[in-house]
Write a protein that holds these residues in place. Structure first.
Motif, PDB file in Angstrom:
ATOM      1  N   MET A 102       0.950  -1.276   0.031  1.00 51.27           N
ATOM      2  CA  MET A 102       0.028   0.107  -0.036  1.00 51.27           C
ATOM      3  C   MET A 102       0.977   1.240   0.061  1.00 51.27           C
ATOM      4  O   MET A 102       1.870   1.203   0.779  1.00 51.27           O
ATOM      5  CB  MET A 102      -0.866   0.103   1.274  1.00 51.27           C
ATOM      6  N   ARG A 103       0.423   2.113  -0.830  1.00 53.04           N
ATOM      7  CA  ARG A 103       1.120   3.541  -0.794  1.00 53.04           C
ATOM      8  C   ARG A 103       0.825   4.273   0.380  1.00 53.04           C
ATOM      9  O   ARG A 103      -0.431   3.950   1.204  1.00 53.04           O
ATOM     10  CB  ARG A 103       0.791   4.170  -2.108  1.00 53.04           C
ATOM     11  N   ASP A 104       1.272   5.365   0.917  1.00 52.67           N
ATOM     12  CA  ASP A 104       1.037   6.384   1.886  1.00 52.67           C
ATOM     13  C   ASP A 104      -0.477   6.762   1.795  1.00 52.67           C
ATOM     14  O   ASP A 104      -0.786   7.224   0.705  1.00 52.67           O
ATOM     15  CB  ASP A 104       1.868   7.413   2.171  1.00 52.67           C
ATOM     16  N   GLY A 105      -1.370   6.403   2.507  1.00 55.74           N
ATOM     17  CA  GLY A 105      -2.624   7.012   2.764  1.00 55.74           C
ATOM     18  C   GLY A 105      -3.783   6.206   1.626  1.00 55.74           C
ATOM     19  O   GLY A 105      -4.776   6.440   1.640  1.00 55.74           O
ATOM     20  N   GLU A 106      -3.130   5.126   1.155  1.00 54.93           N
ATOM     21  CA  GLU A 106      -3.797   4.253   0.144  1.00 54.93           C
ATOM     22  C   GLU A 106      -5.003   3.543   0.996  1.00 54.93           C
ATOM     23  O   GLU A 106      -4.706   2.940   2.229  1.00 54.93           O
ATOM     24  CB  GLU A 106      -3.092   3.196  -0.550  1.00 54.93           C
ATOM     25  N   GLN A 107      -6.364   3.529   0.667  1.00 60.73           N
ATOM     26  CA  GLN A 107      -7.362   2.961   1.273  1.00 60.73           C
ATOM     27  C   GLN A 107      -7.483   1.653   0.831  1.00 60.73           C
ATOM     28  O   GLN A 107      -7.711   1.350  -0.301  1.00 60.73           O
ATOM     29  CB  GLN A 107      -8.571   3.605   1.353  1.00 60.73           C
ATOM     30  N   SER A 108      -7.968   0.714   1.625  1.00 64.31           N
ATOM     31  CA  SER A 108      -8.364  -0.770   0.939  1.00 64.31           C
ATOM     32  C   SER A 108      -9.642  -0.461   0.172  1.00 64.31           C
ATOM     33  O   SER A 108     -10.424   0.240   0.592  1.00 64.31           O
ATOM     34  CB  SER A 108      -8.690  -1.688   2.205  1.00 64.31           C
ATOM     35  N   LEU A 109      -9.699  -1.157  -0.775  1.00 64.40           N
ATOM     36  CA  LEU A 109     -10.843  -1.306  -1.783  1.00 64.40           C
ATOM     37  C   LEU A 109     -11.977  -2.409  -1.412  1.00 64.40           C
ATOM     38  O   LEU A 109     -12.921  -2.410  -1.871  1.00 64.40           O
ATOM     39  CB  LEU A 109     -10.469  -1.528  -3.020  1.00 64.40           C
ATOM     40  N   TYR A 110     -11.480  -3.205  -0.258  1.00 63.83           N
ATOM     41  CA  TYR A 110     -12.506  -4.051   0.316  1.00 63.83           C
ATOM     42  C   TYR A 110     -12.615  -3.970   1.533  1.00 63.83           C
ATOM     43  O   TYR A 110     -11.607  -3.650   2.496  1.00 63.83           O
ATOM     44  CB  TYR A 110     -11.715  -5.530  -0.215  1.00 63.83           C
ATOM     45  N   ARG A 111     -13.433  -4.574   2.357  1.00 61.12           N
ATOM     46  CA  ARG A 111     -13.875  -4.960   3.452  1.00 61.12           C
ATOM     47  C   ARG A 111     -13.312  -5.887   4.242  1.00 61.12           C
ATOM     48  O   ARG A 111     -13.078  -6.885   3.339  1.00 61.12           O
ATOM     49  CB  ARG A 111     -15.266  -4.687   3.868  1.00 61.12           C
ATOM     50  N   GLU A 112     -13.023  -6.221   5.342  1.00 55.71           N
ATOM     51  CA  GLU A 112     -12.150  -7.136   5.889  1.00 55.71           C
ATOM     52  C   GLU A 112     -12.958  -8.291   5.559  1.00 55.71           C
ATOM     53  O   GLU A 112     -14.179  -8.459   6.101  1.00 55.71           O
ATOM     54  CB  GLU A 112     -11.628  -6.761   7.435  1.00 55.71           C
ATOM     55  N   PHE A 113     -12.166  -9.683   5.550  1.00 47.98           N
ATOM     56  CA  PHE A 113     -12.823 -10.985   5.710  1.00 47.98           C
ATOM     57  C   PHE A 113     -11.957 -11.923   5.842  1.00 47.98           C
ATOM     58  O   PHE A 113     -10.529 -11.347   5.590  1.00 47.98           O
ATOM     59  CB  PHE A 113     -13.785 -11.165   4.446  1.00 47.98           C
ATOM     60  N   THR A 114     -12.326 -13.040   6.054  1.00 41.30           N
ATOM     61  CA  THR A 114     -11.287 -14.201   6.038  1.00 41.30           C
ATOM     62  C   THR A 114     -11.804 -14.901   5.066  1.00 41.30           C
ATOM     63  O   THR A 114     -12.599 -15.075   4.139  1.00 41.30           O
ATOM     64  CB  THR A 114     -11.629 -14.928   7.360  1.00 41.30           C
ATOM     65  N   TRP A 115     -10.715 -15.904   4.557  1.00 42.80           N
ATOM     66  CA  TRP A 115     -10.912 -17.090   3.638  1.00 42.80           C
ATOM     67  C   TRP A 115     -12.119 -17.770   3.997  1.00 42.80           C
ATOM     68  O   TRP A 115     -12.921 -18.013   3.014  1.00 42.80           O
ATOM     69  CB  TRP A 115      -9.506 -17.771   3.647  1.00 42.80           C
ATOM     70  N   GLY A 116     -12.263 -18.091   5.074  1.00 38.43           N
ATOM     71  CA  GLY A 116     -13.322 -18.869   5.493  1.00 38.43           C
ATOM     72  C   GLY A 116     -14.836 -18.153   5.203  1.00 38.43           C
ATOM     73  O   GLY A 116     -15.688 -18.745   4.466  1.00 38.43           O
ATOM     74  N   GLU A 117     -14.940 -16.944   5.302  1.00 36.14           N
ATOM     75  CA  GLU A 117     -15.839 -16.117   5.075  1.00 36.14           C
ATOM     76  C   GLU A 117     -16.222 -15.780   3.530  1.00 36.14           C
ATOM     77  O   GLU A 117     -17.346 -16.158   3.013  1.00 36.14           O
ATOM     78  CB  GLU A 117     -16.000 -14.767   5.788  1.00 36.14           C
ATOM     79  N   TYR A 118     -15.051 -15.706   3.065  1.00 39.12           N
ATOM     80  CA  TYR A 118     -15.297 -15.469   1.367  1.00 39.12           C
ATOM     81  C   TYR A 118     -15.567 -16.957   0.644  1.00 39.12           C
ATOM     82  O   TYR A 118     -16.464 -16.964  -0.108  1.00 39.12           O
ATOM     83  CB  TYR A 118     -13.924 -15.165   0.844  1.00 39.12           C
ATOM     84  N   LYS A 119     -15.220 -17.897   1.253  1.00 40.61           N
ATOM     85  CA  LYS A 119     -15.350 -19.220   0.649  1.00 40.61           C
ATOM     86  C   LYS A 119     -16.791 -19.547   0.746  1.00 40.61           C
ATOM     87  O   LYS A 119     -17.484 -20.023  -0.215  1.00 40.61           O
ATOM     88  CB  LYS A 119     -14.364 -20.515   1.114  1.00 40.61           C
ATOM     89  N   ARG A 120     -17.295 -19.336   1.965  1.00 37.00           N
ATOM     90  CA  ARG A 120     -18.819 -19.816   2.193  1.00 37.00           C
ATOM     91  C   ARG A 120     -19.800 -18.844   1.219  1.00 37.00           C
ATOM     92  O   ARG A 120     -20.477 -19.313   0.773  1.00 37.00           O
ATOM     93  CB  ARG A 120     -19.112 -19.209   3.705  1.00 37.00           C
TER      94      ARG A 120
END
Ligand SMILES: C=C1C[C@]23C[C@@]1(O)CC[C@H]2[C@@]12CC[C@H](O)[C@@](C)(C(=O)O1)[C@H]2[C@@H]3C(=O)O
Ligand SMILES: O=C(O)CCC(=O)C(=O)O
Ligand SMILES: [Fe+2]
Length: 360
Positions: A292-310
């Motif tokens: 990440m560059r300085d001040g760059e925001q994540s494009l995604y909300r946080e999740f785990t692989w388990g949540e994403y897979k489900r």
């Protein structure tokens, strides 16, 4: 309604049209990386950034390892349908599947084995022993290729070399799959400029996928500019694609590539084997702070692989699975996922859903 009767173990599936891709552009569009070359890390990172897909040569896997699996797998798929189910269990999602993909209504002109291979044990009890051995040898080899590619990616991104590899290879509770897809020759003809769908367009949810096929064509990828190009088969190479999780880990710098398979029209079957490098259910999937560059925001909300897979396994193949996890419009693709009929030049094709309902 059109009755379609096909020979062999694949009897009837709904006819779905898979538009032909632009063959003329293929060779130039698909990056090729010599994994043993000095500049491999930069080349891998470039390919993941620009296309999300590349052909890997000089990977160090002896041809015999893949050839052995290919012949054992072909022998397995030649068995009566009931034997295949009895030996592997019906895919739910792991096991033997025919014509249906996942559990949400997707179909294709294929049969397959989908196996969990973490810690190098193929967790299906009654596969023919020679097939199991071939799968285990192949898995050990392809896992090394995946691991090496993840090291090169990390180096290309300027992060700790072991960071990505250790999420997948040897990871406690890791989630590695191997899928063996068999696409028999398809006697059906779709109208217009289209073929029959073997495996509908989708992205892979994991971190990376490493594919090897026999000499029969069918795989196509979607370039960043929207064009579909065929991937010329090359049994001596591996093809690597960026999965959704790697897209997130790089905060969109690498994009998971859309791909699909058109069923073979000639006399030859296509056989492909794909290793999916997923991580542990508890692993947080979020942009790596080091990219990440300085001040760059994540494009995604946080999740785990388990949540994403489900969540992913509740979607249809062509859905835009990352959509619900995106924070900003900049990251998004059309919410409907698969184009209704993206590139059918005949102009007569219909959305897949309607086709399924209409043609049997
Ligand atoms: C329709 C589906 C099949 C799939 C699970 C899903 O609900 C959506 C993702 C699909 C996919 C694509 C890549 C791999 O082939 C796969 C094993 C995976 O992890 O995600 C398949 C899933 C499957 O066949 O079960
Ligand atoms: O069979 C192929 O060539 C690709 C299949 C694929 O994309 C998958 O199994 O996820
Ligand atoms: Fe895939």
């Amino acid at each position: 309604m059109v009755a379609i009767t096909a020979p062999s173990s694949i009897e009837q599936i709904p006819l779905m049209r898979c538009p032909k891709a632009n063959a003329g552009q293929a060779a130039a569009a698909i990056p090729c990386v010599d994994l043993s070359a000095p500049g491999a890390a930069a080349a891998v990172a470039d390919a993941c950034r620009s296309v999300g897909f590349f052909r890997a040569t000089n990977h160090g896997v002896p041809a015999g390892v893949a050839d052995a699996l290919e012949s054992r797998a072909m022998a397995f798929f030649a068995l009566p349908a009931q034997d295949k189910v009895d030996m592997s269990g019906a895919a739910r999602p792991l096991g033997y599947g025919s014509k249906t993909i996942g559990s949400n209504g997707d179909v294709g002109w294929l049969e397959y084995l989908l196996l969990s291979v973490s810690s190098n044990s193929v967790k299906v009890s009654s596969l023919p022993p020679p097939l199991r051995t071939a799968l285990e040898e192949y898995t050990a080899a392809v896992r090394e290729v995946g691991g090496r590619v993840l090291e090169l990616i990390a180096e290309g991104l300027g992060v700790d070399r072991a960071l990505l590899r250790s999420m997948v290879v040897g990871r406690e509770g890791g989630d590695e799959l191997v899928r063996v897809n068999h696409y028999p020759p398809c006697p059906l003809r779709a109208p217009g400029d289209c073929g029959v769908t073997g495996f509908g367009e989708h992205t892979d949810p994991q971190i990376i996928s490493v594919l090897r096929s026999n000499c029969t064509a069918g795989l196509q990828i979607k370039l960043r500019d929207g064009r579909w190009v065929p991937v010329p088969p090359d049994p001596e190479s591996f093809f690597v694609n960026v999965g959704d999780s790697l897209q997130v880990l790089t905060n969109g710098r690498f994009r998971s590539v859309k791909h699909r398979v058109v069923a073979p029209e000639g006399a030859q079957s296509r056989l492909s084997v794909i290793y999916f490098g997923g991580t542990a259910a508890s692993q947080r999937i979020a942009p790596l702070p080091q990219v990440m560059r300085d001040g760059e925001q994540s494009l995604y909300r946080e999740f785990t692989w388990g949540e994403y897979k489900r969540a992913a396994y509740k979607t249809r193949l062509g859905d835009h699975r990352l959509g619900p996890f995106e924070l900003r419009a900049a990251a998004s693709e059309p919410a409907q996922g698969a184009d209704p009929q993206p590139h059918c030049s005949s102009g007569t094709c219909m959305p897949q859903q309607q086709q399924v309902a209409q043609v049997y």
